[in-house]
Enzyme design. Structure first.
Site, PDB file in Angstrom:
ATOM      1  N   ASP A 286       1.208  -1.413   0.215  1.00  0.00           N
ATOM      2  CA  ASP A 286       0.252  -0.149  -0.148  1.00  0.00           C
ATOM      3  C   ASP A 286       0.847   1.156  -0.131  1.00  0.00           C
ATOM      4  O   ASP A 286       2.073   1.609   0.550  1.00  0.00           O
ATOM      5  CB  ASP A 286      -0.923   0.000   1.700  1.00  0.00           C
TER       6      ASP A 286
ATOM      7  N   ASP B 262      -3.289   4.421  -2.838  1.00  0.00           N
ATOM      8  CA  ASP B 262      -4.568   5.343  -1.800  1.00  0.00           C
ATOM      9  C   ASP B 262      -4.529   6.412  -1.925  1.00  0.00           C
ATOM     10  O   ASP B 262      -3.780   7.227  -2.239  1.00  0.00           O
ATOM     11  CB  ASP B 262      -4.097   4.727   0.145  1.00  0.00           C
TER      12      ASP B 262
ATOM     13  N   GLU C  78      -6.284   4.043  -5.751  1.00  0.00           N
ATOM     14  CA  GLU C  78      -8.192   3.829  -5.304  1.00  0.00           C
ATOM     15  C   GLU C  78      -8.193   5.311  -5.837  1.00  0.00           C
ATOM     16  O   GLU C  78      -7.887   6.389  -5.423  1.00  0.00           O
ATOM     17  CB  GLU C  78      -8.165   4.016  -3.660  1.00  0.00           C
TER      18      GLU C  78
ATOM     19  N   HIS D 173     -10.299  -4.235   2.773  1.00  0.00           N
ATOM     20  CA  HIS D 173     -10.290  -3.441   3.739  1.00  0.00           C
ATOM     21  C   HIS D 173     -11.275  -2.922   4.517  1.00  0.00           C
ATOM     22  O   HIS D 173     -11.655  -2.468   5.075  1.00  0.00           O
ATOM     23  CB  HIS D 173      -9.039  -3.611   3.639  1.00  0.00           C
ATOM     24  N   ASP D 174     -12.358  -2.326   3.327  1.00  0.00           N
ATOM     25  CA  ASP D 174     -13.251  -0.735   3.558  1.00  0.00           C
ATOM     26  C   ASP D 174     -14.435  -1.012   3.320  1.00  0.00           C
ATOM     27  O   ASP D 174     -14.911  -0.262   3.776  1.00  0.00           O
ATOM     28  CB  ASP D 174     -12.519   0.355   2.211  1.00  0.00           C
TER      29      ASP D 174
END
Length: 579
Positions: A110, A217, A273, A350-351
């Site tokens: 990430d 991200d 993202e 994960h979100d």
């Protein structure tokens, strides 16, 4: 297998390795604890590499493992060149990189560079004084004052986790910007020294160690334009939703071009993202191969099905949700039609909460069928496929019976507190808030991985940092590895099938078929003369299958219920290959 430190060559070398690859996402805190402190760690991930490879994946994605105060579970980085001590060390990461490569797997990390932690030395320097050389590495602005002389933030933006996106600093008498928590100040990408430090510390430091790329991200938030006010859509609130204002600013192409230049030196993969981007032409401009910006992006059309977009916690099921779901899948699939762009396929990360609980049924009698049906859908969608830890087992949301104290995520806690404050602790309102959290909160994807039926699901011998799901004794990897009819076994077979039919399933054109239906999802995949029909029953009832024209004599390739009649079983999925 490749040698240590060097990934094995991809067998499908006529395509980019990251196109045909299947990515497995690991959330370090919840995956495997190797030292019995209740928190997952890097050596724990390394110990399970053979399991990860056995699923059929090619690329390991590790969520943030950098040093961090953990205000936002590692998405608040205090040092890009160190590892969060409970997770391990830089040496542990090097071992994970090398061991992944020795198995022919790639590994990506990430990349969190829209903001840092307020404990990062860069920000400590920046806030120390207005004259500090790093002052301009973050976004500082003077206050505004209203007619009564009261101090106000520079604009009306609402942060993702809190109220205003601005926090006042008493020492230097200015506000700093944070699109997320106040402990996550935004970096100022307008400053070239800051950007170069990001490229060196956050990217090249790890690329030189053998990392094969990054999930990036908030990739479209770096250029924020002139910081103008957001349109007022909620007149009764001081702050306004501003995602469409702070995303996709005027210098984004420049910044992504610079990042791509770093990636290109290492043949590294980039997946960004990309929220708040309804304009598909803008998305295409980011992922067009000729533009040399990003390889692909995550659009959230699918996982945001049912969302009002004003608040994640306004995401609720409806009778017509499948129509929105099909439209969202279609938009992401059409991204690659007739151009040099690329896309992604995923239903979990994960979100967001677990896909079976949202899009199938987590009732015991339908959980396995739902898990297989959703797996079948994903392996037949074009683009790079992403699987989230536990998805291959059919893990589901936390039970509604859990008290609110079991939820750890900042986002959920803030929402619950907001409802409590707004309603003066009204019991009915709080019960409704908890039900929404149980349906959509990020915590649902962060319960510990369920390895076996032993204490704490084999995740740890110590009390886990987050409660293990109550169903771990009947839902775990050890049981499913021994069961040819399990969700895990189905994923393994389907990922082999995806590789066997790579052109048709990974690269082919998608077309939505059938009359608008709130029960059946039907689409075709076409690659030159090859054609496939995919039919999915998203209900608990038996449904009549009406094959569309051109597929009357198609051969059944796979059924999740081992059937080929005119009736689809509850949550059954089938794939037919045109004769």
């Amino acid at each position: 297998m490749g040698s240590v430190g060097e990934p094995a060559p991809n067998l499908m070398s006529h395509h980019k390795w990251w196109k045909d690859g299947v990515v497995y996402q690991v959330y370090p805190a919840s995956f495997k604890d190797s030292n019995d402190d209740g928190v997952g760690d890097i050596p724990g991930i390394t110990s399970k590499l053979d399991y990860i490879q056995s699923i059929g994946v090619d690329i390991l994605w590790v969520c943030p493992m950098f040093d961090s105060p953990q205000i936002d579970m590692g998405y608040d980085v205090s040092d890009y060149e160190k590892v969060y001590p409970p997770y391990g060390t830089v040496e542990d990461m090097q071992t994970l990189i090398d061991e992944s490569h020795s198995r022919g797997m790639r590994i990506i990390l990430d990349l969190v560079v829209n903001h840092t932690s307020d404990q990062h030395q860069w920000f400590k320097d920046s806030r120390s004084s207005k004259s500090n050389p790093k002052r301009d590495w973050y976004i500082w602005r003077p206050a505004k004052y209203d007619a009564e002389g009261c101090r106000r933030p520079p604009n009306n933006w609402r942060a993702m986790f809190t109220g205003s996106a601005w926090t006042w600093d008493d020492d230097t008498q200015e506000y700093y910007l944070h699109l997320f928590a106040p402990e996550q100040p935004d970096l100022n990408w307008e400053n070239p020294e800051c950007r170069n430090a990001i490229y060196q510390s956050a990217m090249e430091f790890w690329l030189r160690k053998g990392v094969d790329g990054f999930r990036i991200d908030c990739v479209n938030m770096y250029s924020k334009g002139d910081l103008r006010d957001a349109p007022v859509t909620e007149p009764d609130r001081e702050t306004q939703n501003a995602g469409l204002v702070w995303c996709n600013g005027p210098r984004m192409d420049e910044y992504l071009g610079e990042m791509n230049a770093v990636h290109s030196k290492y043949d590294a993969m980039s997946v960004g993202e990309c929220p708040f981007t309804p304009d598909l032409e803008k998305v295409k401009s980011y992922v067009s191969a000729k533009n040399k910006r990003l390889n692909m992006v995550f659009q959230f059309d699918v996982v945001e099905t049912g969302s009002s977009h004003a608040s994640k916690f306004e995401t609720l099921p409806s009778e017509t949700w499948l129509l929105d779901f099909k439209a969202a899948v279609t938009r992401t699939q059409k991204l690659i039609s007739g151009n040099d762009a690329w896309t992604t396929a995923f239903t979990e990360n994960h979100d967001w909460s677990r896909s079976i609980s949202r899009f199938g049924s987590d009732k015991p009698e339908y959980r396995v069928a739902s898990g297989k049906m959703l797996a079948l859908m994903l392996i037949t969608l074009s683009g790079t496929l992403f699987v989230y830890q536990g998805q291959e087992l059919g893990m589901v949301n936390a039970p509604l019976s859990w008290p609110i104290e079991e939820y750890k995520d900042l986002d959920a806690a803030n929402y619950y507190e907001q409802v409590s404050r707004k309603t003066n602790g009204d019991a009915k309102a709080l019960a409704e808030a908890k039900a929404v959290i149980q349906f959509i909160a990020r915590d649902n994807a962060r319960t510990p991985m369920q390895w076996n039926a032993n204490s704490n699901a084999g995740f740890s011998t110590a009390k886990p940092w987050m409660r293990v799901h109550d169903n771990f004794r009947e839902l775990n990897a050890e049981l499913q590895e021994q069961d040819g009819a399990s969700v895990l076994s189905f994923w393994q077979r389907m990922l082999r099938l995806r590789k066997s039919y790579a052109n048709l399933f990974v690269h082919a054109d998608f077309e939505l078929l059938g009359e608008p239906s709130t029960k059946i999802f039907m689409y075709s995949k076409s690659w030159e003369s090859e054609k496939a029909l995919v039919v999915l029953n998203f209900t608990e009832e038996v449904q009549l299958l009406r094959r569309p024209q051109g597929f009357g004599n198609a051969m059944l390739l796979v059924s999740t219920a081992d059937s080929d009649g005119k009736m689809l079983a509850p949550f059954e999925g089938r794939v037919y290959i045109a004769a």
